[in-house]
Design an enzyme around this catalytic site. Structure first.
Site, PDB file in Angstrom:
ATOM      1  N   THR A  70       0.846  -1.202   0.000  1.00 52.20           N
ATOM      2  CA  THR A  70       0.000   0.000   0.000  1.00 52.20           C
ATOM      3  C   THR A  70       0.880   1.251   0.000  1.00 52.20           C
ATOM      4  O   THR A  70       0.643   2.203  -0.758  1.00 52.20           O
ATOM      5  CB  THR A  70      -0.905  -0.002   1.252  1.00 52.20           C
ATOM      6  OG1 THR A  70      -1.738  -1.158   1.192  1.00 52.20           O
ATOM      7  CG2 THR A  70      -1.761   1.245   1.345  1.00 52.20           C
ATOM      8  N   THR A 237      13.464   5.323  10.057  1.00 49.17           N
ATOM      9  CA  THR A 237      14.523   4.354  10.349  1.00 49.17           C
ATOM     10  C   THR A 237      14.127   2.967   9.832  1.00 49.17           C
ATOM     11  O   THR A 237      13.001   2.522  10.028  1.00 49.17           O
ATOM     12  CB  THR A 237      14.820   4.325  11.865  1.00 49.17           C
ATOM     13  OG1 THR A 237      15.088   5.674  12.267  1.00 49.17           O
ATOM     14  CG2 THR A 237      16.014   3.448  12.193  1.00 49.17           C
ATOM     15  N   CYS A 325      -9.110  -7.336   1.911  1.00 49.96           N
ATOM     16  CA  CYS A 325      -9.311  -5.941   2.307  1.00 49.96           C
ATOM     17  C   CYS A 325     -10.774  -5.546   2.287  1.00 49.96           C
ATOM     18  O   CYS A 325     -11.156  -4.519   2.830  1.00 49.96           O
ATOM     19  CB  CYS A 325      -8.530  -5.017   1.375  1.00 49.96           C
ATOM     20  SG  CYS A 325      -6.820  -5.481   1.315  1.00 49.96           S
TER      21      CYS A 325
HETATM   22  N1  PLP Z   1      -1.979  -4.421  -4.274  1.00 52.53           N
HETATM   23  C1  PLP Z   1      -2.518  -5.642  -4.429  1.00 52.53           C
HETATM   24  C2  PLP Z   1      -2.809  -6.133  -5.805  1.00 52.53           C
HETATM   25  C3  PLP Z   1      -2.792  -6.438  -3.321  1.00 52.53           C
HETATM   26  O1  PLP Z   1      -3.339  -7.649  -3.483  1.00 52.53           O
HETATM   27  C4  PLP Z   1      -2.496  -5.930  -2.040  1.00 52.53           C
HETATM   28  C5  PLP Z   1      -2.828  -6.721  -0.827  1.00 52.53           C
HETATM   29  O2  PLP Z   1      -3.801  -7.441  -0.788  1.00 52.53           O
HETATM   30  C6  PLP Z   1      -1.919  -4.655  -1.942  1.00 52.53           C
HETATM   31  C7  PLP Z   1      -1.679  -3.931  -3.073  1.00 52.53           C
HETATM   32  C8  PLP Z   1      -1.580  -4.071  -0.604  1.00 52.53           C
HETATM   33  O3  PLP Z   1      -0.412  -4.660  -0.108  1.00 52.53           O
HETATM   34  P1  PLP Z   1      -0.101  -4.569   1.469  1.00 52.53           P
HETATM   35  O4  PLP Z   1      -1.067  -5.480   2.149  1.00 52.53           O
HETATM   36  O5  PLP Z   1       1.319  -5.026   1.590  1.00 52.53           O
HETATM   37  O6  PLP Z   1      -0.265  -3.159   1.866  1.00 52.53           O
END
Ligand code: PLP
Length: 380
Positions: A70, A237, A325
């Site tokens: 993210t 850091t 998510c």
């Molecule tokens: N992008 C995609 C395609 C994802 O599947 C995900 C997580 O499910 C993310 C971004 C976000 O990654 P993170 O969970 O490491 O923030």
């Protein structure tokens, strides 16, 4: 336990855990400190940077460690749009991006940017030419994922980037590679992609570590301000143990420089699952035919995915009803595909990793057959 939700997250591998534990015990110093133990800590970071860079076919100096996928997407997208604000007015992306991308673009749309979302068709395909066709003189950003997290569509990202640059070489091209890293082979330096995000927890590294590729010479305005860590792109850091863990994962996944992804085993699991699903009358596959073998999305017509999920959970089989998510909300990708409600309500995502087994697939297929008998009572 049959864990089949590896697109949500993965179990940490023992090699990665050992590496992290060793580094945690040994290299506690701040890598910015000038004394020798600080320099040793910095060397750990640089070793990991070289390992991850090798896995992506880029130079170590083009790679920046971040907190997660993210964060990588936010730094790349906000960084690119801000740096091009003097002339940028339009943005193009797909209609099935992860929230870590599309929520930023929704905000840009509210701020007055002309944002075009290229929706997937009912088969989960994206018209890649449509992305290119949308690029105009004032397009400051084109962003699209490499592998879709919900249905597994694979985009020809190098091809799209090349065509976009041929049309407007000032357009920043960002690729969300979070679901692709470790499962797809890419040599970023041979492409026109400007930035590429990856995340550790999708490939057996703990949650809370990611990385961002920024092509040499590609200019962004970093959204976070702070110390000079990660050359100012991601100040703060460094999480040295997890960075070392990401490096270890890169080495395990890609065998160092001889970057090659062995998905033969996963293809066997994928076929076994597809063959089993083909025997069930009320199953419709939502993933496109050419999807990654790591992700299979299907709907069990007549059974709500939430009920199915809990039914399987009782048998220690873990799958997802969409992306992790979305917390049970209707799938963003399936909605974009304009699938009928019944298919959206009954959608299930199964996602493999290299450690998944045929027993997992058999247990799932048996669980689905049982669900078809036993959940008939609670069918809508
Ligand atoms: N992008 C995609 C395609 C994802 O599947 C995900 C997580 O499910 C993310 C971004 C976000 O990654 P993170 O969970 O490491 O923030």
């Amino acid at each position: 336990m049959h864990y089949l939700d590896n697109a949500a997250t993965t179990k940490v591998s023992s090699e990665v855990a050992d590496t992290i534990y060793e580094v945690m015990k040994t290299h506690f110093a701040n890598p910015s400190s000038l004394y020798n133990i600080g320099m040793y800590a910095e060397q750990v970071i640089e070793t990991a940077r070289a390992q991850v860079a090798a896995s992506l076919g880029c130079k170590p100096e083009e790679l920046y460690f971040t907190g997660c996928g993210t964060e990588s997407n936010n730094i790349a997208i906000q960084g690119a749009v801000t740096a091009r604000k003097a002339w940028g007015k339009s943005i193009v992306c797909t209609g099935f991006e992860h929230p870590a991308v599309y929520k930023q673009l929704d905000r840009y749309a509210k701020e007055g940017y002309n944002v075009t979302f290229i929706a997937p068709d009912a088969n989960g395909h994206i018209d890649e030419e449509a992305i290119v066709a949308t690029v105009e003189k004032d397009t400051c950003l084109a962003t699209f994922m490499h592998v879709n997290n919900e249905i597994g569509t694979v985009l020809q990202v190098a091809d799209i980037a090349k065509k976009i640059k041929a049309k407007n070489n000032r357009t920043a091209v960002h690729v969300d590679g979070v679901q692709a890293w470790g499962k797809t082979f890419i040599q970023l330096n041979k492409t026109d992609i400007d930035s590429y995000s990856i995340s550790g927890h999708k490939v057996h590294v703990p949650k809370g570590i990611g990385a961002l590729y920024l092509r040499k010479g590609f200019h962004i305005e970093p959204p976070f301000l702070g110390g000079g860590q990660e050359r100012g792109i991601r100040p703060g850091t460094e999480n040295i143990p997890y960075i070392a863990g990401l490096g270890k994962a890169a080495e395990l996944l890609y065998d160092g420089q001889t970057a090659y992804v062995n998905d033969t085993h996963v293809k066997i699991l994928h076929k076994a699952l597809m063959d089993g699903l083909a025997q069930m009358e009320n199953v419709v596959i939502n993933s496109p035919k050419e999807a990654t073998p790591y992700v299979v999305n299907f709907s069990m017509l007549g059974i709500r995915s939430e009920n199915l999920l809990h039914f399987l959970e009782a048998k220690e089989i873990f799958v997802s009803s969409g992306s992790a998510c979305s917390k049970g909300a209707a799938s963003h990708t399936l909605l974009a595909m304009k699938l009928p409600d019944e298919r959206i309500d009954g959608a299930v995502r199964v996602s493999f990793c290299a450690e998944s087994t045929l027993e997992d697939v058999q247990a799932l297929l048996q669980g689905l057959q049982d669900a078809n008998k036993e959940l008939a009572k609670v069918r809508k």
